[in-house]
Design an enzyme around this catalytic site. Structure first.
Site, PDB file in Angstrom:
ATOM      1  N   GLY A 208     -12.760   4.777 -14.759  1.00 17.59           N
ATOM      2  CA  GLY A 208     -14.072   4.329 -14.270  1.00 17.59           C
ATOM      3  C   GLY A 208     -14.304   4.791 -12.854  1.00 17.59           C
ATOM      4  N   ASN A 209     -15.289   4.209 -12.204  1.00 23.35           N
ATOM      5  CA  ASN A 209     -15.513   4.512 -10.787  1.00 23.35           C
ATOM      6  C   ASN A 209     -16.061   3.279 -10.089  1.00 23.35           C
ATOM      7  OD1 ASN A 209     -18.548   4.672 -10.832  1.00 23.35           O
ATOM      8  ND2 ASN A 209     -18.079   6.293 -12.311  1.00 23.35           N
TER       9      ASN A 209
END
Ligand code: CTP
Length: 400
Positions: A208-209
């Site tokens: 993810g980020n």
């Protein structure tokens, strides 16, 4: 439509003033800040205490405040108001408004107000029909004031006919519809994306980020407040839309975001891709949780589809497409390259080198570069204000 609007509600001497209590309640319930102003005669029909309790503000009836020796500043009130609603509007007050008379606070505010003025007359049918009243109403309409038409029915005199003040619910609906009609993005379908995407590695892990979705949600809310019909495709985010009109579609991965965007873009007037879409996703997703072993672990990644580029290649004449560029170096050069490569109408550049810009913050500092390479640099602002600047760019391009 009335949320956070500052409304001065003027109440005149009329038996319909009893309905003003419900009107105040409905306005407050709709999220408006209501300042009640009464003509001296109106206080004979309903007590200021009732209205101050409902509006949660002292009611104003006079220029002067005897307790403090101060005076109520009609100019300030006239400027504070986003809307001035006079309900009930008596024949007497309408006549004074039409002729610029100013012998009470309500009339002084009327003459000072810069906002839209709505008036809901209440009077007996013969008074309503009288040429003098009708001439005054024509004059007020010529000033740009907006008539909330009276209804037909039994009047306080026992007579039947036109002259009953519109019901409070009707007044609210009428004003809401009038405000809506004036909004700059009314009936425009706009697609917005927000948040990160999560790319599954196995049933419990993902890539993810740090995107929180705050910027995209603020844009969606702002566009909806300006009347747009907004579809928000959001990756996993804890954000909640403040505008109930925003249609939210939740997705997890870049592939799901792609499908949702392709499905909605064709019917949209504009699209703003603010999501932080993963550029790579695991080549395969393990069916079972990957077990720890002694050595290192390598995960092979494949490229995701660049959604913005794909939409850019599908863009039809008249559609507006905007993207973001989050950069750490050669900011403008990189942003312009993305603008051209992805066939965008404008790109919103934010640099991680700017203090207060980037993921999870409540502020942002942007530069908008459009397809003519016109560059506008904005100050550090709240994400809500930044969303307003981006929305204004959309309005500018839609209006041509
Ligand atoms: N974007 C997209 N689909 C992707 C990757 C990015 O639609 N698979 C969009 C983003 O939503 C953003 C714009 O493209 O509006 C630019 O994203 P950014 O991450 O800044 O640039 P990339 O094109 O991914 O290039 P790089 O990561 O190399 O800077």
């Amino acid at each position: 439509m009335l949320q956070n609007k500052n409304i001065v509600l003027g109440i005149c001497g009329s038996i319909a003033a009893y309905k003003s209590a419900l009107l105040v309640r409905l306005l407050v319930k709709a999220g408006a800040n209501v300042q009640v102003v009464m003509t001296p005669d109106a206080t004979n029909f309903i007590t200021p205490l009732t209205l101050s309790t409902l509006s949660k503000k002292p009611v104003l009836t006079d220029y002067f405040i005897p307790e403090t020796g101060e005076w109520n500043n009609h100019v300030e009130l006239g400027l504070w108001a986003d809307l001035f609603v006079i309900a009930p509007a008596s024949a007497n007050t309408l006549a004074k408004m039409a002729n610029g008379l100013c012998d009470n606070l309500l009339l002084a505010i009327y003459l000072s107000a810069k906002c839209d003025v709505y008036f809901a007359p209440a009077m007996d049918l013969d008074m309503w029909k009288h040429e003098a009243t009708q001439a005054n109403i024509s004059k007020l309409k010529a000033f740009g004031n907006i008539l909330v038409p009276p209804g037909n029915g039994e009047l306080a005199s026992g007579l039947y006919g036109e002259g009953r003040m519109a019901e409070p619910e009707e007044i609210i609906d009428f004003i809401s519809a009038a405000i809506k009609k004036k909004l700059p993005l009314i009936n425009q379908k706009i697609l917005v994306t927000a948040g990160p995407t999560y790319e599954a590695i196995d049933p419990v892990r993902f890539i993810g980020n740090h995107s929180s979705g705050k910027m995209g949600f603020a844009i969606a809310d702002e566009l909806a407040a300006l009347g747009a019909d907004v579809t928000l495709v959001s990756g996993p985010s804890a954000q909640v839309s403040k505008q109930s009109a925003v249609k939210r579609i939740d997705v997890t991965s870049a592939a799901e975001m792609l499908d949702a965007c392709v499905a909605h873009f064709k019917n949209s007037k504009a699209c703003i891709m603010s999501a932080a879409v993963a550029d790579y996703t695991p080549l395969t997703v393990a069916k079972q949780k990957i077990k720890k072993s002694d050595g290192n672990l390598g995960i092979e990644l494949k490229k995701t589809v660049d959604i913005l580029s794909l939409l850019g290649s599908q863009k039809k004449a008249g559609q507006i497409l905007a993207g973001f560029a989050l950069e750490t170096n050669d900011e403008e050069k990189n942003a312009v390259a993305k603008l051209k490569k992805k066939n965008l109408d404008f790109i919103v550049l934010n640099s991680l080198n700017d203090e207060g810009a980037g993921f999870k913050k409540d502020t942002n500092k942007i530069t908008i570069i459009d397809s003519a390479l016109k560059k506008t640099v904005y100050d550090l602002k709240s994400k809500k204000e930044v969303a307003r600047d981006i929305s204004n760019k959309i309005i500018e391009l839609i209006k041509g």
